[in-house]
Design an enzyme around this catalytic site. Structure first.
Site, PDB file in Angstrom:
ATOM      1  N   GLY A 139      -4.062   0.889  -3.396  1.00 54.56           N
ATOM      2  CA  GLY A 139      -3.330   1.720  -4.327  1.00 54.56           C
ATOM      3  C   GLY A 139      -4.192   2.375  -5.365  1.00 54.56           C
ATOM      4  N   SER A 140      -3.587   3.104  -6.264  1.00 55.76           N
ATOM      5  CA  SER A 140      -4.318   4.235  -6.748  1.00 55.76           C
ATOM      6  C   SER A 140      -4.387   4.513  -8.235  1.00 55.76           C
ATOM      7  CB  SER A 140      -3.745   5.473  -6.093  1.00 55.76           C
ATOM      8  OG  SER A 140      -3.809   5.346  -4.705  1.00 55.76           O
TER       9      SER A 140
END
Length: 220
Positions: free
Chosen positions: A188-189
């Protein structure tokens, strides 16, 4: 000693088993093609290394202080601006956004000491993390911490195009300690911090932030 996050245990074990299987089977079925054999084995080992580095959990020594807000994750500071926060505060806040690339450590840490006042998971889309609508439309969790120094701040874990699971350990009513493990974003980011207006920010755009170490804001 290299440590790995507990959220990666299952994926690491499965990946190790698959890679070992590929290496052994390739040695049986394509042993007569030396270069193809080596390519398959090297690519398999490279994939294992990528998975291991993604779930690494380096020990961080946080200088714990009620007068500091620290980076909750590793990554690059991509946004520092006033925005309207519609979910909890419903007013303007100063947002500091940190973008994580796939090679960053993806452990989320508590940005400050305090009490968890709010914690909510939102299912959603998987737009690229830098998309303007990502913080409102992507899968995400929102957590509000409160202490006597800064009042209430909100941090939001946001899934990106590759992310498919956000792990959040914060529960309402918990007393948390700055720098401790708050969760994980698998592949994720991005994490957004929403701070009170007027907060003096100590970081700059494009600066590299180190989770548990870099001071985002401080008060004397």
């Amino acid at each position: 000693m290299l440590k790995f996050h507990k959220e990666g245990a299952k994926i690491i074990l499965i990946t190790c088993a698959v890679v070992v299987g590929i290496v052994l089977l390739s040695d049986v079925y394509i042993k007569n093609n030396f270069w193809l054999l080596k390519i398959v084995q090297i690519v398999s080992l490279f994939f294992l290394i990528l998975v291991l580095q993604f779930f690494r959990n380096p020990r961080r020594f946080t200088d714990i202080s009620d007068g500091k807000i620290i980076a909750p994750v590793d990554g690059k500071v991509v946004v520092i601006e006033e925005v309207f926060e519609p979910e909890y505060f419903k007013d303007k806040r100063l947002m500091v956004s940190i973008f994580m690339s796939p090679i960053n450590v993806h452990v989320t840490r508590y940005a400050m000491n305090g009490v968890v006042k709010y914690s909510k998971y939102h299912p959603g889309k998987y737009l690229v993390a830098w998309h303007p609508k990502a913080s409102e439309e992507n899968e995400r969790t929102s957590v509000v911490l409160e202490n006597n120094t800064f009042g209430a701040i909100l941090y939001r874990q946001i899934a990106g195009a590759l992310a498919r699971r956000i792990v959040n350990y914060a529960e309402e009513g918990m007393q948390v300690i700055q720098g401790e493990d708050a969760g994980f974003i698998k592949f994720g980011s991005r994490v957004d911090l929403y701070l009170p207006l007027g907060t003096q920010v100590n970081v700059k755009l494009n600066q590299k932030a180190v989770g548990g170490i870099t001071v985002i804001a401080a008060k004397n």
